[in-house]
Design a protein around this motif. Structure first.
Motif, PDB file in Angstrom:
ATOM      1  N   ARG A  61       0.848  -1.183   0.000  1.00  0.00           N
ATOM      2  CA  ARG A  61       0.000   0.000   0.000  1.00  0.00           C
ATOM      3  C   ARG A  61       0.887   1.237   0.000  1.00  0.00           C
ATOM      4  NH1 ARG A  61      -1.789  -0.059   6.381  1.00  0.00           N
ATOM      5  NH2 ARG A  61       0.182  -0.893   7.132  1.00  0.00           N
ATOM      6  N   SER A  62       0.359   2.339  -0.457  1.00  0.00           N
ATOM      7  CA  SER A  62       1.085   3.601  -0.470  1.00  0.00           C
ATOM      8  C   SER A  62       0.725   4.367   0.788  1.00  0.00           C
ATOM      9  CB  SER A  62       0.730   4.411  -1.712  1.00  0.00           C
ATOM     10  OG  SER A  62       1.094   3.703  -2.888  1.00  0.00           O
ATOM     11  N   LEU A  63       1.734   4.592   1.643  1.00  0.00           N
ATOM     12  CA  LEU A  63       1.470   5.232   2.924  1.00  0.00           C
ATOM     13  C   LEU A  63       2.678   6.066   3.323  1.00  0.00           C
ATOM     14  CD1 LEU A  63      -0.680   5.326   5.189  1.00  0.00           C
ATOM     15  CD2 LEU A  63       0.522   3.445   6.294  1.00  0.00           C
ATOM     16  N   ASP A  83       6.092   2.621  -0.008  1.00  0.00           N
ATOM     17  CA  ASP A  83       5.308   1.414  -0.239  1.00  0.00           C
ATOM     18  C   ASP A  83       5.525   0.472   0.934  1.00  0.00           C
ATOM     19  OD1 ASP A  83       4.393   2.314  -2.701  1.00  0.00           O
ATOM     20  OD2 ASP A  83       6.117   1.498  -3.771  1.00  0.00           O
ATOM     21  N   ALA A  96      -5.571   3.776   3.399  1.00  0.00           N
ATOM     22  CA  ALA A  96      -4.505   4.008   2.422  1.00  0.00           C
ATOM     23  C   ALA A  96      -4.804   3.212   1.159  1.00  0.00           C
ATOM     24  CB  ALA A  96      -3.152   3.581   2.995  1.00  0.00           C
ATOM     25  N   HIS A 144      -4.118   0.732  -1.849  1.00  0.00           N
ATOM     26  CA  HIS A 144      -3.259  -0.423  -2.071  1.00  0.00           C
ATOM     27  C   HIS A 144      -2.937  -0.573  -3.557  1.00  0.00           C
ATOM     28  CE1 HIS A 144      -4.364  -1.397   2.018  1.00  0.00           C
ATOM     29  NE2 HIS A 144      -3.549  -2.428   2.010  1.00  0.00           N
ATOM     30  N   ASP A 175      -3.741  11.302  11.295  1.00  0.00           N
ATOM     31  CA  ASP A 175      -2.713  11.498  10.271  1.00  0.00           C
ATOM     32  C   ASP A 175      -1.494  10.663  10.638  1.00  0.00           C
ATOM     33  OD1 ASP A 175      -0.759  14.320   9.055  1.00  0.00           O
ATOM     34  OD2 ASP A 175      -1.300  12.425   8.122  1.00  0.00           O
ATOM     35  N   GLY A 202       0.151   8.133   8.681  1.00  0.00           N
ATOM     36  CA  GLY A 202       1.078   7.583   7.693  1.00  0.00           C
ATOM     37  C   GLY A 202       2.461   8.188   7.716  1.00  0.00           C
TER      38      GLY A 202
END
Length: 375
Positions: free
Chosen positions: A22-24, A28, A60, A62, A363, A365
């Motif tokens: 996932r992009s967080l 990745d 988030a 994926h 918030d 990530g």
């Protein structure tokens, strides 16, 4: 009340369309969905799984699930060149699914565990951990479903596709106990200055001065006792370096050994010491990336013993309510390890993690990734 088996299968179906990462926070990171949901079911909160999956999916974006492009065979000259190539993730998943169908899941696990064990840090240990959660769910039933077996192929597939093969397999050939080895471990001169630097050190930990010396500190020990030493000591390490923000990378110094313990009953005994050595390599790497000294670690057990910490039932309920996947998995691992060999550091660490790790509706990530850069 939803049974463990039904909760796991429902979760896997709800998460089936998500990719391996996932992009967080600008990076990745591993897909934690199947691991988090399975842990909720283990904790007896299967009814909470559908709502948790919805929160997790919304937190988030994926990646798309991997697609097979070129067939890999079971011969070493076919699969070995593809190790560490995330573009071959679909090919690895298809290989493992084919082997599981032909030979059975336990045979495939015993075949591939020693091959992949040389890369214990893959996905910040999530190749190993996702595999272990899949094994726990399969072993809990006489009739695993197809999607449970697919989840094992995905755990192994992620481990293979993000494989990190440096600096090679660890060895237990020192003379120190686990607490002595942690105390003697050389740390980094300074923490990573950015998430990218943290990831670079993770990929090439042998570039850090003193790394190989640290790998040689720990002596052999009975595997079950050593795993308890590892998890208890690193629960204290996590707390000693929380400093207002719980260090999520260090959490895996607890969850990875706890996860490996789930797999040991299904491995031949001659793979146990190599597993312990790989876990020590993991703990050395995480400590050197995340900490600059051992301050507070030696006192952690005494401080935990005198701390006012909620009872385990409350800690579990709070973890479920918190909803962060790291909090859920860490709390369950600490509870399971405490049940095997009680130690006050487990509950203290779980309590502080719940207080200091942001909830997924906050918030979280960028802060989570940034913890690579904090001592």
């Amino acid at each position: 009340m939803t049974t463990y088996h039904d909760a796991v299968n429902d979760a896997l179906e709800r998460l089936d369309d998500l990719g391996y990462e996932r992009s967080l926070g600008g990076g990745d990171l591993a897909n934690h969905g199947p691991m988090g949901a399975e842990t909720l079911a283990v904790l007896g909160h299967g009814d909470a799984v559908p709502a948790w999956v919805a929160v997790y999916r919304a937190a988030a974006p994926h990646h798309e699930p991997p697609v097979a492009h070129q067939r890999l065979d079971s011969t070493e000259d076919s699969w070995r060149p593809a190790l560490g190539d995330i573009g071959r993730a679909g090919d690895f998943e298809e290989l493992f699914a084919r082997e599981i169908d032909a030979d059975g899941w336990q045979t495939v696990l015993q075949r591939w565990w020693p091959r992949l064990l040389a890369g214990p840090l893959t996905g910040l240990t999530h190749g190993l951990i996702r595999t272990a959660h899949a094994v726990r769910s399969i072993a809990a039933t006489d009739s695993p479903t197809g999607i449970q077996l697919t989840e094992l192929s995905r755990g192994l597939g992620y481990w293979a596709a993000r494989f990190i093969d440096k600096p090679g397999p660890g060895r237990l050939r020192g003379s120190l106990s686990l607490p002595q080895a942690v105390a003697a471990m050389r740390r980094s001169a300074q923490p990573p200055t950015s998430p990218a630097e943290g990831q670079r050190r993770l990929r090439s930990p042998d570039d850090m001065p003193g790394y190989h010396d640290n790998l040689e500190l720990l002596g052999p020990e009975r595997i079950q006792s050593l795993l308890s030493d590892m998890t208890a000591e690193f629960a204290g390490v996590c707390v000693a370096h929380s400093n207002g923000m719980f260090p999520i990378p260090l959490v895996h110094g607890v969850t990875a050994p706890a996860a490996a313990r789930l797999v040991l009953p299904y491995l031949p005994e001659d793979q146990h010491e190599a597993t312990a050595a790989a876990l020590w390599q993991t703990q050395v790497t995480l400590a050197m990336i995340t900490t600059v000294d051992s301050g507070g670690e030696a006192e952690a057990r005494d401080r935990a013993a005198s701390a006012e910490v909620p009872a385990w039932d409350e800690l579990v309920a709070r973890a479920v309510d918190h909803k962060d996947e790291h909090v859920i998995k860490f709390t369950e691992a600490c509870l399971r390890e405490h049940t095997l060999r009680p130690d006050p550091r487990y509950a203290w660490a779980a309590d502080l993690a719940q207080q200091r790790i942001e909830r997924p509706d906050g918030d979280s990530g960028p802060a989570m990734v940034a913890r690579f850069a904090k001592p």
